[in-house]
Scaffold this motif. Structure first.
Motif, PDB file in Angstrom:
ATOM      1  N   PRO A  74       7.042  10.493  -5.843  1.00  0.00           N
ATOM      2  CA  PRO A  74       5.739  10.666  -5.172  1.00  0.00           C
ATOM      3  C   PRO A  74       4.621   9.993  -5.957  1.00  0.00           C
ATOM      4  O   PRO A  74       4.589  10.081  -7.185  1.00  0.00           O
ATOM      5  CB  PRO A  74       5.539  12.179  -5.131  1.00  0.00           C
ATOM      6  CG  PRO A  74       6.759  12.811  -5.676  1.00  0.00           C
ATOM      7  CD  PRO A  74       7.609  11.746  -6.291  1.00  0.00           C
ATOM      8  N   ALA A  75       3.712   9.347  -5.262  1.00  0.00           N
ATOM      9  CA  ALA A  75       2.607   8.642  -5.923  1.00  0.00           C
ATOM     10  C   ALA A  75       1.738   9.610  -6.708  1.00  0.00           C
ATOM     11  O   ALA A  75       1.287   9.294  -7.802  1.00  0.00           O
ATOM     12  CB  ALA A  75       1.762   7.896  -4.905  1.00  0.00           C
ATOM     13  N   VAL A 128      13.974  -2.686  -7.680  1.00  0.00           N
ATOM     14  CA  VAL A 128      13.350  -1.537  -8.318  1.00  0.00           C
ATOM     15  C   VAL A 128      11.943  -1.390  -7.747  1.00  0.00           C
ATOM     16  O   VAL A 128      11.312  -2.385  -7.366  1.00  0.00           O
ATOM     17  CB  VAL A 128      13.329  -1.686  -9.866  1.00  0.00           C
ATOM     18  CG1 VAL A 128      12.474  -2.863 -10.305  1.00  0.00           C
ATOM     19  CG2 VAL A 128      12.869  -0.401 -10.538  1.00  0.00           C
ATOM     20  N   LEU A 129      11.487  -0.164  -7.673  1.00  0.00           N
ATOM     21  CA  LEU A 129      10.137   0.150  -7.209  1.00  0.00           C
ATOM     22  C   LEU A 129       9.428   0.940  -8.302  1.00  0.00           C
ATOM     23  O   LEU A 129      10.072   1.656  -9.074  1.00  0.00           O
ATOM     24  CB  LEU A 129      10.193   1.008  -5.936  1.00  0.00           C
ATOM     25  CG  LEU A 129      11.017   0.485  -4.771  1.00  0.00           C
ATOM     26  CD1 LEU A 129      11.141   1.562  -3.687  1.00  0.00           C
ATOM     27  CD2 LEU A 129      10.411  -0.780  -4.212  1.00  0.00           C
ATOM     28  N   TRP A 130       8.096   0.821  -8.354  1.00  0.00           N
ATOM     29  CA  TRP A 130       7.296   1.634  -9.261  1.00  0.00           C
ATOM     30  C   TRP A 130       5.851   1.639  -8.774  1.00  0.00           C
ATOM     31  O   TRP A 130       5.441   0.778  -8.016  1.00  0.00           O
ATOM     32  CB  TRP A 130       7.405   1.170 -10.711  1.00  0.00           C
ATOM     33  CG  TRP A 130       6.781  -0.147 -11.050  1.00  0.00           C
ATOM     34  CD1 TRP A 130       5.559  -0.352 -11.656  1.00  0.00           C
ATOM     35  CD2 TRP A 130       7.325  -1.470 -10.855  1.00  0.00           C
ATOM     36  NE1 TRP A 130       5.328  -1.697 -11.836  1.00  0.00           N
ATOM     37  CE2 TRP A 130       6.400  -2.403 -11.360  1.00  0.00           C
ATOM     38  CE3 TRP A 130       8.515  -1.949 -10.287  1.00  0.00           C
ATOM     39  CZ2 TRP A 130       6.618  -3.779 -11.317  1.00  0.00           C
ATOM     40  CZ3 TRP A 130       8.732  -3.322 -10.250  1.00  0.00           C
ATOM     41  CH2 TRP A 130       7.790  -4.207 -10.759  1.00  0.00           C
ATOM     42  N   TRP A 131       5.119   2.643  -9.191  1.00  0.00           N
ATOM     43  CA  TRP A 131       3.714   2.775  -8.791  1.00  0.00           C
ATOM     44  C   TRP A 131       2.817   2.011  -9.751  1.00  0.00           C
ATOM     45  O   TRP A 131       3.066   1.987 -10.955  1.00  0.00           O
ATOM     46  CB  TRP A 131       3.305   4.247  -8.764  1.00  0.00           C
ATOM     47  CG  TRP A 131       4.057   5.034  -7.741  1.00  0.00           C
ATOM     48  CD1 TRP A 131       5.012   5.978  -7.978  1.00  0.00           C
ATOM     49  CD2 TRP A 131       3.932   4.941  -6.322  1.00  0.00           C
ATOM     50  NE1 TRP A 131       5.493   6.476  -6.794  1.00  0.00           N
ATOM     51  CE2 TRP A 131       4.845   5.858  -5.755  1.00  0.00           C
ATOM     52  CE3 TRP A 131       3.143   4.174  -5.463  1.00  0.00           C
ATOM     53  CZ2 TRP A 131       4.986   6.042  -4.382  1.00  0.00           C
ATOM     54  CZ3 TRP A 131       3.293   4.347  -4.096  1.00  0.00           C
ATOM     55  CH2 TRP A 131       4.199   5.260  -3.568  1.00  0.00           C
ATOM     56  N   PRO A 142      16.883   6.778 -12.029  1.00  0.00           N
ATOM     57  CA  PRO A 142      15.619   6.931 -11.306  1.00  0.00           C
ATOM     58  C   PRO A 142      14.708   7.963 -11.978  1.00  0.00           C
ATOM     59  O   PRO A 142      15.173   9.003 -12.450  1.00  0.00           O
ATOM     60  CB  PRO A 142      16.044   7.416  -9.923  1.00  0.00           C
ATOM     61  CG  PRO A 142      17.494   7.106  -9.822  1.00  0.00           C
ATOM     62  CD  PRO A 142      18.033   7.101 -11.210  1.00  0.00           C
ATOM     63  N   SER A 143      13.417   7.625 -12.025  1.00  0.00           N
ATOM     64  CA  SER A 143      12.415   8.520 -12.599  1.00  0.00           C
ATOM     65  C   SER A 143      11.085   8.219 -11.927  1.00  0.00           C
ATOM     66  O   SER A 143      10.996   7.345 -11.070  1.00  0.00           O
ATOM     67  CB  SER A 143      12.300   8.283 -14.107  1.00  0.00           C
ATOM     68  OG  SER A 143      11.735   6.997 -14.354  1.00  0.00           O
ATOM     69  N   ASP A 144      10.038   8.886 -12.348  1.00  0.00           N
ATOM     70  CA  ASP A 144       8.710   8.582 -11.823  1.00  0.00           C
ATOM     71  C   ASP A 144       8.280   7.162 -12.191  1.00  0.00           C
ATOM     72  O   ASP A 144       7.435   6.582 -11.536  1.00  0.00           O
ATOM     73  CB  ASP A 144       7.674   9.574 -12.354  1.00  0.00           C
ATOM     74  CG  ASP A 144       7.799  10.946 -11.711  1.00  0.00           C
ATOM     75  OD1 ASP A 144       8.580  11.090 -10.746  1.00  0.00           O
ATOM     76  OD2 ASP A 144       7.119  11.871 -12.175  1.00  0.00           O
ATOM     77  N   ALA A 145       8.875   6.587 -13.241  1.00  0.00           N
ATOM     78  CA  ALA A 145       8.474   5.268 -13.730  1.00  0.00           C
ATOM     79  C   ALA A 145       9.202   4.109 -13.065  1.00  0.00           C
ATOM     80  O   ALA A 145       8.685   2.990 -13.038  1.00  0.00           O
ATOM     81  CB  ALA A 145       8.673   5.194 -15.248  1.00  0.00           C
ATOM     82  N   ALA A 146      10.398   4.335 -12.534  1.00  0.00           N
ATOM     83  CA  ALA A 146      11.200   3.281 -11.907  1.00  0.00           C
ATOM     84  C   ALA A 146      12.203   3.946 -10.978  1.00  0.00           C
ATOM     85  O   ALA A 146      12.945   4.835 -11.396  1.00  0.00           O
ATOM     86  CB  ALA A 146      11.918   2.456 -12.964  1.00  0.00           C
ATOM     87  N   GLU A 189       0.818  -1.213   0.000  1.00  0.00           N
ATOM     88  CA  GLU A 189       0.000   0.000   0.000  1.00  0.00           C
ATOM     89  C   GLU A 189       0.848   1.258   0.000  1.00  0.00           C
ATOM     90  O   GLU A 189       0.491   2.251  -0.632  1.00  0.00           O
ATOM     91  CB  GLU A 189      -0.944   0.013   1.211  1.00  0.00           C
ATOM     92  CG  GLU A 189      -2.055  -1.006   1.107  1.00  0.00           C
ATOM     93  CD  GLU A 189      -2.943  -1.047   2.331  1.00  0.00           C
ATOM     94  OE1 GLU A 189      -2.633  -0.386   3.355  1.00  0.00           O
ATOM     95  OE2 GLU A 189      -3.970  -1.742   2.268  1.00  0.00           O
ATOM     96  N   THR A 190       1.974   1.223   0.716  1.00  0.00           N
ATOM     97  CA  THR A 190       2.815   2.412   0.850  1.00  0.00           C
ATOM     98  C   THR A 190       4.291   2.013   0.922  1.00  0.00           C
ATOM     99  O   THR A 190       4.618   0.878   1.295  1.00  0.00           O
ATOM    100  CB  THR A 190       2.489   3.186   2.147  1.00  0.00           C
ATOM    101  OG1 THR A 190       2.838   2.352   3.264  1.00  0.00           O
ATOM    102  CG2 THR A 190       1.020   3.592   2.218  1.00  0.00           C
ATOM    103  N   PRO A 191       5.166   2.960   0.619  1.00  0.00           N
ATOM    104  CA  PRO A 191       6.595   2.688   0.801  1.00  0.00           C
ATOM    105  C   PRO A 191       6.934   2.388   2.265  1.00  0.00           C
ATOM    106  O   PRO A 191       7.772   1.539   2.548  1.00  0.00           O
ATOM    107  CB  PRO A 191       7.279   3.988   0.352  1.00  0.00           C
ATOM    108  CG  PRO A 191       6.291   4.667  -0.521  1.00  0.00           C
ATOM    109  CD  PRO A 191       4.931   4.260  -0.007  1.00  0.00           C
TER     110      PRO A 191
END
Length: 157
Positions: A150-151, A111-114, A138-142, A77-79
């Motif tokens: 930020p989500a 890697v993290l992404w929304w 790093p970017s909004d995508a990865a 749900e959240t980081p």
């Protein structure tokens, strides 16, 4: 309470020091089901892929030709929920001992992404995020925890 706009997807991989059935990996291998169970019971947990090492033919990723490489991916749900699980409790205890089981000089990372709530990434999507992070940074995508996007500004999924 409003539904979340985004959930956090996580993909990680590491190279074991020996094959998973080798005695030096036993403590780690035997703990995986217990740690996964605790993940599923953790606050903020949404979903996890059930196979800890996707087969190379599914992954399409030469990395998995090495049978010592294992991977996992999950949705949170959240980081903060993911961080709490990774760095605290039983997973945190095993994470702190990772040098016993994982080759620190071999392929590893995360890697993290929304993602939209309800979305379940497949290995192809996870690999595309690894590639995006490696080639574009790093970017909004990865991104990683150090460059958390930020989500609300993650834009198009």
């Amino acid at each position: 309470m409003t539904a979340p706009i985004r959930h956090l997807a996580h993909f990680s991989w590491g190279t074991l020091r020996a094959p998973v059935d080798d005695p030096q990996i036993t403590t780690f291998a035997e703990a995986v089901p217990r740690v996964n169970s605790r993940a599923e019971a953790s606050p903020g947990f949404v979903w996890r892929f059930g196979d800890e090492r996707p087969p190379a033919e599914e992954a399409g990723w030469p990395l998995f030709d090495d049978q010592r490489i294992i991977a996992s991916y999950s949705i949170w749900e959240t980081p903060e929920a993911l961080k709490a699980f990774v760095y605290q409790g039983s997973h945190g205890a095993f994470y702190n001992r990772r040098a016993e089981w994982f080759d620190q000089d071999a392929p590893r990372g995360y890697v993290l992404w929304w993602v939209a709530p309800g979305h379940r990434p497949d290995i192809t999507e996870a690999w595309s995020k690894v590639d995006k992070l490696a080639t574009e940074g790093p970017s909004d995508a990865a991104f990683t925890f150090a460059q958390l996007a930020p989500a609300a500004s993650s834009g198009k999924l």
